[in-house]
Structures are given as structure tokens and as C-alpha cells.
Scaffold this active site. Structure first.
Site, PDB file in Angstrom:
ATOM      1  N   TYR A 123       0.916  -1.235   0.055  1.00  0.00           N
ATOM      2  CA  TYR A 123      -0.022   0.159  -0.064  1.00  0.00           C
ATOM      3  C   TYR A 123       0.704   1.081   0.098  1.00  0.00           C
ATOM      4  CZ  TYR A 123      -4.133  -2.871   0.782  1.00  0.00           C
ATOM      5  OH  TYR A 123      -5.096  -3.756   0.416  1.00  0.00           O
ATOM      6  N   LYS A 170       2.790 -15.338   4.694  1.00  0.00           N
ATOM      7  CA  LYS A 170       3.062 -16.172   3.632  1.00  0.00           C
ATOM      8  C   LYS A 170       4.566 -16.186   3.659  1.00  0.00           C
ATOM      9  CE  LYS A 170       1.794 -18.389   0.103  1.00  0.00           C
ATOM     10  NZ  LYS A 170       0.926 -19.437  -0.060  1.00  0.00           N
ATOM     11  N   ASP A 203      -3.302 -18.523   2.931  1.00  0.00           N
ATOM     12  CA  ASP A 203      -4.385 -19.425   1.973  1.00  0.00           C
ATOM     13  C   ASP A 203      -4.918 -20.301   3.155  1.00  0.00           C
ATOM     14  OD1 ASP A 203      -1.506 -20.085   2.130  1.00  0.00           O
ATOM     15  OD2 ASP A 203      -1.566 -21.165   0.511  1.00  0.00           O
ATOM     16  N   ASP A 227      -6.748  -6.352   4.805  1.00  0.00           N
ATOM     17  CA  ASP A 227      -7.818  -5.765   3.968  1.00  0.00           C
ATOM     18  C   ASP A 227      -8.589  -6.628   3.287  1.00  0.00           C
ATOM     19  OD1 ASP A 227      -9.248  -4.009   2.361  1.00  0.00           O
ATOM     20  OD2 ASP A 227      -7.528  -3.500   1.138  1.00  0.00           O
TER      21      ASP A 227
END
Ligand code: NAI
Length: 332
Positions: A123, A170, A203, A227
Site C-alpha cells: 500500500y 506467507k 491461504d 484488507d
């Protein structure tokens, strides 16, 4: 008397913000509202979606209640929300996700709080083309940025008597950015022996949230995952109309719903103001107005059990104003 910056915002923003304001005023809280326009309308008039006076007003008042602001997709100006969060260093985005009796949803016992990092990650918006056929976007994590959101999540869990913090990452693929986030989470967790620590790859987290959301308590996530997971969690409890939020920094706080400006229903007086009202309740607690916060919370939960005053997003036929007026009539 409190002084609060009020940003009506774009699309359904003015409808839901004015609903929350009317309820706060009816609950007897004395606030001097400093109304500041930002977003598309201002951009068209003044050439910027975020005039300096809006930022100055929040810096003066320290607290803002804000409606959603539209960001053009793929072109035009940078997100005003991202700019505001960066400019005021609002590093923690807190998003409580709870099931409410009366609201149709697939689950009935969810109580999750999302602590999303709010100033870093993809971002920061540093992107460029590499020749004509490739593009790059830079993902930035800093030690300070990771430490403060992770510590915020643990401190929040302890203060609110919550049992578990799950760090979402991740790190198997992004060993430097997400790897640093995870290793800091592991280190900080050792200082909070009273709170269970768990780590989860993003995930797998999405699957588990759909399968057994009731087993999660506080989630701490980098900006992008936070988000996306916020909207997923909103979907678990009846939709975006029920997901409030707070952007908190060490000096300023901006309270706003998770949802956007919903251009498809703007101006029709059909938007669900619940997420904005819940954000306003959090603001009142932050301001120390605990009695009014409790009274609005009680009135809101009575309204949500009253099928006749529900808005269209959850199968009702009432307008934003009908729902607002019913809540006001239920205040102590
Ligand atoms: P959105 O949240 O505005 O709408 C998604 C869907 O949910 C739409 O079908 C909408 O009608 C529905 N919805 C949202 N809030 C609702 C409510 N209170 N009551 C009933 N239905 C509701 O997301 P979208 O369409 O992706 O974004 C629209 C604009 O909002 C974009 O310009 C985006 O950048 C901006 N946005 C701004 C945010 C902010 O200011 N904090 C946050 C998210 C998006």
C-alpha cells in the site's frame, strides 16, 4: 465538550455518517462537530481529494468520524484513505467482527478482532512499468512497523481479556518481508505468556475462517492480507453493513466502517448504517463516553432483532432513516 472532525465522504457516506451523528446527538453526548469535505466532490471542485485543511482539522481535534471515500480504479489520484492513514501515522486498523442476534448469517457465534497493519506493505504505492510489458510493485515491511502492530494486537488481547492471537503470513514464499513479520511475532509472543500464540499461512487462514471461524480470537496481519480477510470476515457475519473499524495511531484516531462508498446504492436512503454506528460506538468508548456507548449498543441490538426496521442488504424493506429513528426511539 469533545471536538470531533466529521467527514461525510462519498456515495452512501453522508447517509450513514449522518445516521450515526443523529444517534450520538440523541444519546446526549456533547460534541462540537467540525465538518470537513473530502473525496470525489472536493476533487472536482478543488483539484485534490484531500485538502490540507482536512488533515489539519484531524490534527487539531485528534479524533475523526469518517465516511467512505471513492478511489478511481487503475487511474486517477492515489487512495485518500491510504494517504490519510500514512499522513497521521494511523498504524493499527482494528476491525471487530461479531455475529449479532437477528442478523441472518451462516454462523451464530463469531467474535473475531482483526488487527491490520495500516501504513506499509504494497500500500505504499511504489509501482512502475519495466519496459512496456511488465510492471513492478514494491512491498515494504519495516521492523518498527511489524513490531508496533504485533505489540498492539497482544496488548489489545490482554486488555480485552482475549485468549489467543493468530499471526497471519506467507513467510514460506516471501522470506524477507513476511519472514520478518513472523519472526517478530514469535519473539513478541514470548512476552505474553497469558495469551496463546498461533501462526497461520494466509491461504490456510482463509479456508479455516470459512470452516470454523468460531475458533479464532485476535488476528494480526500485514496490510494487504488484513484488507482482504476483513471483507471475508464481514461476509461471515451478514455482510459489509456490519463491519466497523478504527484507525489508531499514537496521537490520532479515525473511526470508519470497513465498507466503501457503495455507488450502486448511493442516494437511495437504503444503505445499512450499522457498521458506521458501531464505529461511532467505538469512538465514544475512545472518548470515554461509556454510558452513551452502552446505551446506543443496547438500542442497536434491539433494532437488529426487529424485522420491520431492517435494511435491504439483510432482506428488510426499511430505509436508512427508518432504522436510525427506531434506534433513537430505543435509547435509554
Ligand atoms: P463497497 O464496500 O462500497 O461495496 C461492495 C458491495 O457491498 C456493494 O454491493 C454495496 O452496495 C454493498 N455495501 C457496502 N456497504 C454497504 C452498506 N452499508 N449497506 C448496504 N450495502 C452495502 O466496495 P467497492 O464497490 O469495492 O468500493 C466502492 C468505492 O469505495 C471504491 O472507490 C473504493 O475505493 C472505496 N472504498 C473506500 C473505503 C474507505 O473509504 N474506507 C473502503 C473500501 C472501499
Amino acid at each position: 465538550m469533545h471536538k470531533v472532525t466529521l467527514i461525510p465522504g462519498d456515495g452512501i457516506g453522508p447517509e450513514v455518517v449522518m445516521s450515526a451523528k443523529k444517534i450520538i446527538v440523541s444519546a446526549g453526548v456533547s460534541i462540537d462537530w467540525d465538518i470537513q469535505e473530502a473525496g470525489m466532490a472536493v476533487f472536482e471542485k478543488h483539484g485534490t481529494p484531500l485538502p490540507q485543511r482536512v488533515i489539519d482539522s484531524i490534527k487539531d481535534n485528534k479524533v475523526a468520524l469518517k465516511g467512505p471515500l471513492t478511489t478511481p480504479v487503475g487511474e486517477g489520484f492515489r487512495s485518500v484513505n491510504v494517504t490519510l492513514r500514512k499522513e497521521l501515522d494511523l498504524y493499527a486498523n482494528l476491525r471487530p467482527i461479531k455475529t449479532y442476534p437477528g442478523v441472518p448469517s451462516r454462523y451464530d457465534n463469531i467474535d473475531i478482532v482483526i488487527a491490520r497493519e495500516n501504513t506499509e506493505d504494497l500500500y505504499i504505492g511504489i509501482e512502475h512499468m519495466v519496459g512496456e510489458d511488465a510492471a513492478e510493485s514494491i512491498k515494504v515491511f519495516t521492523r518498527k512497523g511489524c513490531q508496533r502492530i504485533i505489540r498492539y494486537a497482544f496488548d489489545y488481547a490482554r486488555k480485552e481479556g482475549r485468549k489467543k492471537v493468530t499471526a497471519v503470513h506467507k513467510a514460506n514464499i516471501m522470506k524477507y518481508t513476511d519472514g520478518m513479520f513472523l519472526s517478530i511475532a514469535r519473539d513478541i509472543s514470548k512476552e505474553y505468556c497469558d495469551i496463546e500464540f498461533e501462526e497461520m499461512i494466509i491461504d490456510a487462514m482463509c479456508m479455516k475462517l470459512v470452516q470454523s471461524p468460531e475458533t479464532y480470537d485476535v488476528l494480526v496481519l500485514p496490510n494487504l492480507y488484513g484488507d482482504i480477510v476483513s471483507d471475508l470476515c464481514a461476509g461471515l457475519i451478514g455482510g459489509l453493513g456490519f463491519a466497523p473499524g478504527a484507525n489508531i495511531g499514537s496521537r490520532y484516531a479515525v473511526f470508519e466502517a470497513v465498507h466503501g462508498s457503495a455507488p450502486d446504492i448511493a442516494g437511495k436512503n437504503t444503505a445499512n448504517p450499522t457498521a458506521m454506528i458501531l464505529s461511532a460506538i467505538h469512538m465514544l468508548k475512545y472518548l470515554g463516553e461509556l454510558h452513551a456507548a452502552k446505551s446506543i449498543e443496547k438500542a442497536l441490538s434491539k433494532a437488529l432483532k426487529e424485522a420491520g426496521v431492517l435494511t435491504a442488504d439483510i432482506g428488510g424493506e426499511a430505509t436508512t432513516s427508518d432504522f436510525t429513528d427506531y434506534i433513537i426511539s430505543m435509547l435509554d
